[in-house]
Design a protein around this motif. Structure first.
Motif, short mmCIF file in Angstrom:
data_model
loop_
_atom_site.label_atom_id
_atom_site.label_comp_id
_atom_site.label_asym_id
_atom_site.label_seq_id
_atom_site.Cartn_x
_atom_site.Cartn_y
_atom_site.Cartn_z
N ARG A 170 0.81 -1.22 0.00
CA ARG A 170 0.00 0.00 0.00
C ARG A 170 0.85 1.27 0.00
O ARG A 170 0.58 2.21 -0.76
CB ARG A 170 -0.94 0.00 1.20
CG ARG A 170 -1.84 1.24 1.25
CD ARG A 170 -2.83 1.17 2.39
NE ARG A 170 -3.78 0.10 2.21
CZ ARG A 170 -4.77 -0.18 3.06
NH1 ARG A 170 -4.89 0.54 4.16
NH2 ARG A 170 -5.61 -1.16 2.82
N GLU A 171 1.87 1.32 0.86
CA GLU A 171 2.68 2.54 0.93
C GLU A 171 3.42 2.80 -0.37
O GLU A 171 3.56 3.94 -0.81
CB GLU A 171 3.66 2.46 2.11
CG GLU A 171 2.98 2.50 3.47
CD GLU A 171 2.05 3.70 3.63
OE1 GLU A 171 2.46 4.83 3.26
OE2 GLU A 171 0.91 3.51 4.10
N TYR B 85 0.90 4.10 -2.88
CA TYR B 85 0.60 5.51 -2.64
C TYR B 85 1.74 6.40 -3.15
O TYR B 85 1.50 7.49 -3.70
CB TYR B 85 0.37 5.76 -1.15
CG TYR B 85 -0.92 5.20 -0.62
CD1 TYR B 85 -1.91 4.69 -1.47
CD2 TYR B 85 -1.19 5.16 0.75
CE1 TYR B 85 -3.10 4.17 -0.99
CE2 TYR B 85 -2.39 4.65 1.25
CZ TYR B 85 -3.33 4.16 0.37
OH TYR B 85 -4.51 3.64 0.85
N GLU B 86 2.96 5.94 -2.97
CA GLU B 86 4.11 6.70 -3.48
C GLU B 86 4.05 6.80 -5.00
O GLU B 86 4.31 7.86 -5.58
CB GLU B 86 5.41 6.00 -3.04
CG GLU B 86 6.68 6.73 -3.45
CD GLU B 86 7.93 5.98 -3.00
OE1 GLU B 86 8.94 6.05 -3.73
OE2 GLU B 86 7.90 5.32 -1.94
N ARG C 8 -5.57 8.37 -3.45
CA ARG C 8 -5.25 7.27 -2.52
C ARG C 8 -6.51 6.56 -2.06
O ARG C 8 -6.58 5.33 -2.04
CB ARG C 8 -4.49 7.81 -1.30
CG ARG C 8 -3.10 8.35 -1.60
CD ARG C 8 -2.31 8.54 -0.31
NE ARG C 8 -2.97 9.39 0.66
CZ ARG C 8 -2.84 10.71 0.73
NH1 ARG C 8 -2.07 11.35 -0.15
NH2 ARG C 8 -3.47 11.41 1.68
#
Length: 318
Positions: free
Chosen positions: A203-204, A207-208, A270
């Motif tokens: 997920r991170e 998002y990036e 997001r």
């Protein structure tokens, strides 16, 4: 003799996960033509904000349902269903493999399953009443009306999608029935022999990637693209409710600064990615492939090719 179903390759997943590049490789390997499963790429002049595939990126692969409508025109799930099913027949008749690639879950679901749309009555006066309510009280208060009347529909419809919220309320108003019950009561019978490929990522990291994509869109002229639509007088229509357009419209209307609009755009993107993943995970029979590094794209591609070949009995061109 039992009639065999038409093979269809479907690639889904959240925005910025890598569907476009993979879809071209699969189309080359399995003699495919691609149908866009994105509800906004159908609009002309909305290229940067929808991450519309370029002619160079297509690399000779035919694409369908792109640039078919003007931004002021409406486009419904029922219309998408009808057009795409005809496209699947046309592509198959040419001896090619139909592919659907995109992230608009309800649109794709409507094509693949025996899903019919009831001809509910309409009430323009009621729609206008709800539109005025939204202008006076905001989209969240309008969404609360839907949550009180049809909690299941409210869960699947985002508060910012004012048009769909009003439509769901209108169905209750005109028929006394909940739109969620109408939809859930229909059997999910697959019309095609489908290889449903889902791409996911940490997920991170996703998002990036979303933030990087938005920064690139801004460099490529997103603000100028939306400004041209705004200055053309386009307003109060379905197309500009798209993420990337409604946030910048707020800026041009003087409701926020450009920095605030961009911050909101990244946040909404997001949230949308999260909702996309949740939809596909809960509503459709997807086989997921994790694209999180350090996995190598070519290795994952081979794994996906093997899945398609096994599921549909198609042979990849090497």
């Amino acid at each position: 003799m039992k009639k065999t179903k038409q093979p269809v390759i479907v690639i889904v997943g959240p925005t910025a996960v890598g569907k476009t590049k993979l879809s071209i490789d699969i189309a080359k390997a399995f003699n495919g033509e691609i149908i866009s499963g994105d509800s906004m790429q159908i609009y002309k002049g909305m290229d940067i904000g929808t991450a519309k595939i370029t002619p160079e990126e297509m690399d000779g692969i035919p694409h369908h349902l792109i640039d078919m409508k003007q931004p002021e025109e409406s486009f419904s799930t029922a219309e998408f269903q009808q057009i795409v099913r005809l496209k699947i027949e046309e592509i198959a008749a040419r001896g090619k493999t139909p592919m659907i690639v995109g992230g608009t879950g309800l649109y794709i679901q409507s094509v693949l399953y025996d899903y019919t749309f009831t001809e509910e009555k309409s009430d323009p006066a009621y729609r206008e009443e709800m539109a005025l309510f939204e202008k006076e009280h905001g989209s969240l208060q309008l969404h609360e009306k839907l949550r009180a009347a049809d909690p299941d529909a409210a869960t699947s419809i985002h508060p910012n999608n004012v048009r769909r919220v009003i439509r769901a309320l209108e169905v209750i108003h005109t028929t006394g029935k909940k739109i969620s019950e109408m939809q859930n009561g229909q059997q999910k019978i697959s019309l095609y022999d489908t290889a449903m490929i889902g791409l996911k990522m940490d997920r991170e990291l996703l998002y990036e990637r979303i933030h990087q994509r938005i920064d690139m869109m801004l460099e490529e002229g997103l603000v100028e693209e939306v400004k041209a639509l705004y200055q053309s007088g386009l307003k109060d229509c379905q197309s500009i409710q798209a993420i990337g357009y409604k946030e910048l419209y707020a800026y041009f209307q003087g409701d926020c600064s450009l920095d605030e609009a961009i911050k909101q755009l990244k946040q909404n993107s997001r949230r949308y990615a999260k909702r996309q993943f949740t939809w596909f995970r809960n509503k459709m029979d997807v086989t997921w492939f994790d694209m999180t590094p350090p996995c190598h794209f070519s290795d994952k591609k081979d794994e996906i090719f093997a899945y398609i070949a096994g599921k549909l009995g198609l042979k990849a061109k090497l």
